[in-house]
Design a protein around this motif. Structure first.
Motif, PDB file in Angstrom:
ATOM      1  N   ILE A   1      13.931  -6.169  -2.240  1.00 49.96           N
ATOM      2  CA  ILE A   1      12.677  -5.402  -2.295  1.00 49.96           C
ATOM      3  C   ILE A   1      12.910  -3.980  -1.776  1.00 49.96           C
ATOM      4  N   LEU A   2      13.592  -3.888  -0.626  1.00 45.60           N
ATOM      5  CA  LEU A   2      13.874  -2.556  -0.067  1.00 45.60           C
ATOM      6  C   LEU A   2      14.672  -1.710  -1.043  1.00 45.60           C
ATOM      7  N   ILE A   3      15.683  -2.327  -1.660  1.00 44.22           N
ATOM      8  CA  ILE A   3      16.546  -1.573  -2.567  1.00 44.22           C
ATOM      9  C   ILE A   3      15.762  -1.088  -3.772  1.00 44.22           C
ATOM     10  N   VAL A   4      14.997  -1.995  -4.404  1.00 44.83           N
ATOM     11  CA  VAL A   4      14.299  -1.611  -5.631  1.00 44.83           C
ATOM     12  C   VAL A   4      13.289  -0.495  -5.334  1.00 44.83           C
ATOM     13  N   VAL A   5      12.446  -0.686  -4.323  1.00 41.46           N
ATOM     14  CA  VAL A   5      11.426   0.325  -4.037  1.00 41.46           C
ATOM     15  C   VAL A   5      12.073   1.606  -3.498  1.00 41.46           C
ATOM     16  N   GLY A   6      12.977   1.445  -2.531  1.00 42.81           N
ATOM     17  CA  GLY A   6      13.599   2.607  -1.895  1.00 42.81           C
ATOM     18  C   GLY A   6      14.389   3.462  -2.869  1.00 42.81           C
ATOM     19  N   THR A   7      15.243   2.807  -3.671  1.00 39.21           N
ATOM     20  CA  THR A   7      16.088   3.604  -4.554  1.00 39.21           C
ATOM     21  C   THR A   7      15.311   4.134  -5.757  1.00 39.21           C
ATOM     22  N   ALA A   8      14.258   3.423  -6.178  1.00 40.78           N
ATOM     23  CA  ALA A   8      13.442   3.952  -7.285  1.00 40.78           C
ATOM     24  C   ALA A   8      12.753   5.239  -6.840  1.00 40.78           C
ATOM     25  N   MET A   9      12.222   5.240  -5.602  1.00 40.46           N
ATOM     26  CA  MET A   9      11.573   6.442  -5.083  1.00 40.46           C
ATOM     27  C   MET A   9      12.586   7.581  -4.966  1.00 40.46           C
ATOM     28  N   THR A  10      13.756   7.256  -4.415  1.00 44.42           N
ATOM     29  CA  THR A  10      14.792   8.270  -4.252  1.00 44.42           C
ATOM     30  C   THR A  10      15.225   8.827  -5.601  1.00 44.42           C
ATOM     31  N   ALA A  11      15.482   7.913  -6.547  1.00 46.59           N
ATOM     32  CA  ALA A  11      15.966   8.346  -7.856  1.00 46.59           C
ATOM     33  C   ALA A  11      14.931   9.244  -8.536  1.00 46.59           C
ATOM     34  N   TRP A  12      13.663   8.864  -8.456  1.00 43.55           N
ATOM     35  CA  TRP A  12      12.620   9.674  -9.093  1.00 43.55           C
ATOM     36  C   TRP A  12      12.575  11.070  -8.479  1.00 43.55           C
ATOM     37  N   TYR A  13      12.648  11.093  -7.150  1.00 42.61           N
ATOM     38  CA  TYR A  13      12.587  12.379  -6.456  1.00 42.61           C
ATOM     39  C   TYR A  13      13.767  13.272  -6.838  1.00 42.61           C
ATOM     40  N   ILE A  14      14.976  12.719  -6.806  1.00 44.72           N
ATOM     41  CA  ILE A  14      16.122  13.610  -7.042  1.00 44.72           C
ATOM     42  C   ILE A  14      16.265  13.986  -8.515  1.00 44.72           C
ATOM     43  N   VAL A  15      15.643  13.223  -9.413  1.00 48.68           N
ATOM     44  CA  VAL A  15      15.664  13.635 -10.818  1.00 48.68           C
ATOM     45  C   VAL A  15      14.605  14.712 -11.061  1.00 48.68           C
ATOM     46  N   ARG A  16      13.428  14.525 -10.446  1.00 47.04           N
ATOM     47  CA  ARG A  16      12.313  15.429 -10.750  1.00 47.04           C
ATOM     48  C   ARG A  16      12.329  16.722  -9.946  1.00 47.04           C
ATOM     49  N   VAL A  17      12.807  16.664  -8.722  1.00 46.93           N
ATOM     50  CA  VAL A  17      12.866  17.903  -7.929  1.00 46.93           C
ATOM     51  C   VAL A  17      14.272  18.477  -8.067  1.00 46.93           C
ATOM     52  N   LYS A  18      14.382  19.531  -8.844  1.00 47.48           N
ATOM     53  CA  LYS A  18      15.715  20.084  -9.106  1.00 47.48           C
ATOM     54  C   LYS A  18      16.131  20.997  -7.957  1.00 47.48           C
ATOM     55  N   SER A  19      17.222  20.632  -7.300  1.00 50.37           N
ATOM     56  CA  SER A  19      17.781  21.519  -6.276  1.00 50.37           C
ATOM     57  C   SER A  19      19.243  21.176  -6.132  1.00 50.37           C
ATOM     58  N   ARG A  20      19.969  22.091  -5.553  1.00 48.03           N
ATOM     59  CA  ARG A  20      21.403  21.858  -5.404  1.00 48.03           C
ATOM     60  C   ARG A  20      21.654  20.667  -4.485  1.00 48.03           C
ATOM     61  N   PHE A  21      20.827  20.563  -3.439  1.00 49.50           N
ATOM     62  CA  PHE A  21      20.966  19.465  -2.490  1.00 49.50           C
ATOM     63  C   PHE A  21      20.811  18.111  -3.198  1.00 49.50           C
ATOM     64  N   ASN A  22      19.777  18.024  -4.042  1.00 55.43           N
ATOM     65  CA  ASN A  22      19.529  16.760  -4.729  1.00 55.43           C
ATOM     66  C   ASN A  22      20.649  16.400  -5.700  1.00 55.43           C
ATOM     67  N   LYS A  23      21.166  17.426  -6.329  1.00 55.05           N
ATOM     68  CA  LYS A  23      22.254  17.192  -7.266  1.00 55.05           C
ATOM     69  C   LYS A  23      23.491  16.661  -6.526  1.00 55.05           C
ATOM     70  N   ALA A  24      23.793  17.310  -5.391  1.00 55.15           N
ATOM     71  CA  ALA A  24      24.932  16.866  -4.584  1.00 55.15           C
ATOM     72  C   ALA A  24      24.712  15.432  -4.118  1.00 55.15           C
ATOM     73  N   LEU A  25      23.487  15.139  -3.700  1.00 55.03           N
ATOM     74  CA  LEU A  25      23.145  13.801  -3.227  1.00 55.03           C
ATOM     75  C   LEU A  25      23.397  12.772  -4.322  1.00 55.03           C
ATOM     76  N   TYR A  26      22.976  13.108  -5.537  1.00 58.18           N
ATOM     77  CA  TYR A  26      23.175  12.214  -6.675  1.00 58.18           C
ATOM     78  C   TYR A  26      24.660  11.897  -6.849  1.00 58.18           C
ATOM     79  N   TYR A  27      25.497  12.936  -6.763  1.00 59.02           N
ATOM     80  CA  TYR A  27      26.927  12.699  -6.964  1.00 59.02           C
ATOM     81  C   TYR A  27      27.545  11.892  -5.824  1.00 59.02           C
TER      82      TYR A  27
END
Lengths: 281, 278
Positions: free
Chosen positions: B84-110
């Motif tokens: 449950i933690l993984i699905v909710v937590g990572t879905a929120m994270t993934a949505w945020y780092i895809v939708r908010v474009k910044s260098r930090f988020n891009k680095a985080l993704y990698y």
């Protein structure tokens, strides 16, 4: 949209990020650093250069031996698993009764965990060998082939499912054209089916490769390295270096870095071969 | 045509035989779980008879002494909460780092993607140390450790899917007065459902079967099923209770078979999707 969401960083990202830092980023960074030190706990580390790496390859002969064993096991597993899985997928894409049931049965072992799998096969193989008055720890070869059999039982169904998906993606018009032209089924296989499922072959090869190379649980449960550590694979060797030998933690960490680099190289080649994963999606 | 049906019949027979080979190991474990310990490791292929039949004793004695029932409940708890933690937590994270474009988020993704290729042995020693330091070495803390470890693959898979969702849907929600949290839970998460199920299944299988992480983090006092099995096998002073072990193996496999039978379609689809991407 962009700006209103931006403020929500602490809610959306921070919890996962903190867990990620704790479980992965910090351990990884500290781990790389510790591989250049001598330590018995993380707190008493003292820098000793590349001494651990040298010890891993020279003083500790087990490491190279386990690397060789792991490589041999991986090659044999990759070949056998993929050949059997592909043959099964050919059989199960023909119009015969019960293909769905067969698929379910062959896939099922993949869901069972490594420790449980290891003890199931430990029971079976020792049962057979007991007829000759020995057990799996008697000879290195027994452990080797035991691991190969176990891996085949576990992974064939998994790879088969991927191959079936690949075979079903071949346009039927292509197969019909071949049969109208009078191509034999062997020729159809060599000239159409195999070239068309090349992407699946690449994926399955790498999946079997990394799965076999990183194997730990099955190794621990089936042989635990016996006899005389000769069936000890890399992951188990690293584990034993960390937790079995006092004063060798630094060497264990250095071995882990080497292990990571090998896995990373494999992954790099996989990426190059399968192309951008975005396209796959 | 005639020739073909004969070939198919032969093939069918061969497949039946092979299916039997695949199932026999499990049947043998089941049979041996009803035999008394002395008659298992030496003669696993013999059916129980009057002398060797042990009724349900293995299930009662073996499981009580090894603390299997507590381990079972612990495994269920850890798996369910972590997933449950993984699905909710990572879905929120993934949505945020895809939708908010910044260098930090891009680095985080990698960095998330990078973590997928790092073998566990690379971080196990230092991770265990850190987890002990912050007192996460309990059934609650370990779920957060799993969130951290599962994040890589899950963020990667979910991000890939989120990129394909048209932005207009979310913009419409914003115009209708949704704040980001409402947009996420009422609009985005329902769209993510197919990938979220895949992520849940992949993580559930991994966590349920995982041995080394719970062994290192929780130790032998708070055993999960795989840890309980491993410890039972090592036995007290070399004496292994094989009867109890067989009973444990059976009870470890049954939940997997039930899970598989009830959502087989999702499992096969999920595992294949995970393979193609991971």
């Amino acid at each position: 949209m962009n700006t209103s969401l931006k403020k929500y960083f602490p809610i959306f990202v921070l919890p996962t990020l903190l867990a990620f830092i704790l479980a992965f980023i910090l351990p990884f960074v500290i781990g790389v650093g510790l591989s250049f030190t001598e330590f018995t706990t993380v707190e008493n580390a003292s820098f000793n250069g590349v001494q651990n790496y040298i010890r891993a390859f020279t003083t500790d002969t087990d490491f190279l031996r386990s690397l060789g064993f792991t490589a041999a096991f991986t090659i044999v597993s990759v070949v056998t698993v993929n050949v059997f899985a592909f043959m099964l997928s050919l059989a199960l894409t023909r119009s015969i009764r019960g293909t769905n049931l067969f698929r379910s049965v062959f896939f099922m072992p993949n869901l069972i965990g490594g420790i449980v799998l290891g003890y199931i096969w430990n029971l079976l193989i020792n049962g057979v060998l007991s007829a000759f008055g020995v057990d799996i720890t008697f000879k290195t070869e027994y452990g080797f082939w035991g691991l190969v059999i176990l891996t085949n039982w576990q992974l064939i169904g998994y790879m088969m499912v991927i191959y079936i998906a690949g075979l079903q993606n071949i346009p039927t018009s292509l197969l019909e054209a071949a049969s109208i032209d009078g191509a034999s089924s062997f020729k159809t296989l060599m000239k159409i089916k195999i070239p068309m499922v090349m992407p699946s072959i690449t994926i399955c090869t790498f999946l079997t490769l990394t799965n076999s190379f990183k194997m730990f649980d099955q190794n621990l449960a089936l042989t635990a390295g016996a006899p005389e550590k000769t069936t000890e694979m890399l992951a188990l060797n690293i584990y034993n270096t960390f937790y079995g030998r006092v004063g060798w933690q630094g060497v264990g960490q250095a071995k882990a870095v080497v292990f990571f680099v090998i896995v990373a190289i494999i992954a790099f080649f996989q990426l190059r071969l399968t192309g951008s994963r975005e396209v796959e999606h | 045509m005639q020739k073909r049906s004969v070939a198919n019949l032969v093939l069918f027979a061969a497949l039946c035989l092979l299916a039997a080979v695949f199932l026999i190991p499990l049947v043998i474990v089941l049979i041996n779980s009803f035999k008394s310990s002395l008659y298992i490791s030496g003669a696993p292929f013999e059916l129980p008879n009057a002398e060797t039949f042990n009724g349900l004793n293995n299930y009662i004695n073996g499981l009580t002494t090894s603390g299997f029932f507590a381990a079972f409940l612990r495994s269920v708890f850890i798996t369910v909460v972590s997933v449950i933690l993984i699905v909710v937590g990572t879905a929120m994270t993934a949505w945020y780092i895809v939708r908010v474009k910044s260098r930090f988020n891009k680095a985080l993704y990698y960095i998330f993607v990078f973590s997928m290729i790092v073998p566990f042995q690379m971080v196990m020693y230092t991770m265990t140390y850190i987890v002990n330091k912050v007192n996460f070495d309990n059934v609650f803390g370990i779920t957060l450790v799993y969130l951290g470890f599962g994040a890589g693959l899950s963020v990667f898979m979910l991000s890939g899917f989120i990129k394909s969702i048209p932005l207009e849907i979310e913009e419409a929600a914003t115009i209708d007065g949704c704040n980001p949290l409402q947009s996420f839970f009422m609009v985005v998460l329902p769209i993510l459902k197919p990938t979220a199920i895949t992520v849940a299944i992949l993580n559930a299988m991994w966590i349920w079967n995982d041995y080394l992480l719970p062994y290192l983090v929780l130790g032998t006092d708070e055993k999960t099923i795989p840890v309980a099995i491993q410890i039972a096998m090592q036995g007290a002073y070399g004496a292994t209770d094989y009867g109890g072990l067989m009973a444990m193996l059976v009870l470890a496999i049954i939940p997997i078979i039930i899970f598989y039978a009830s959502c087989q379609k999702y499992i096969i689809k999920g595992v294949v999707a995970g393979a193609v991407k991971g």
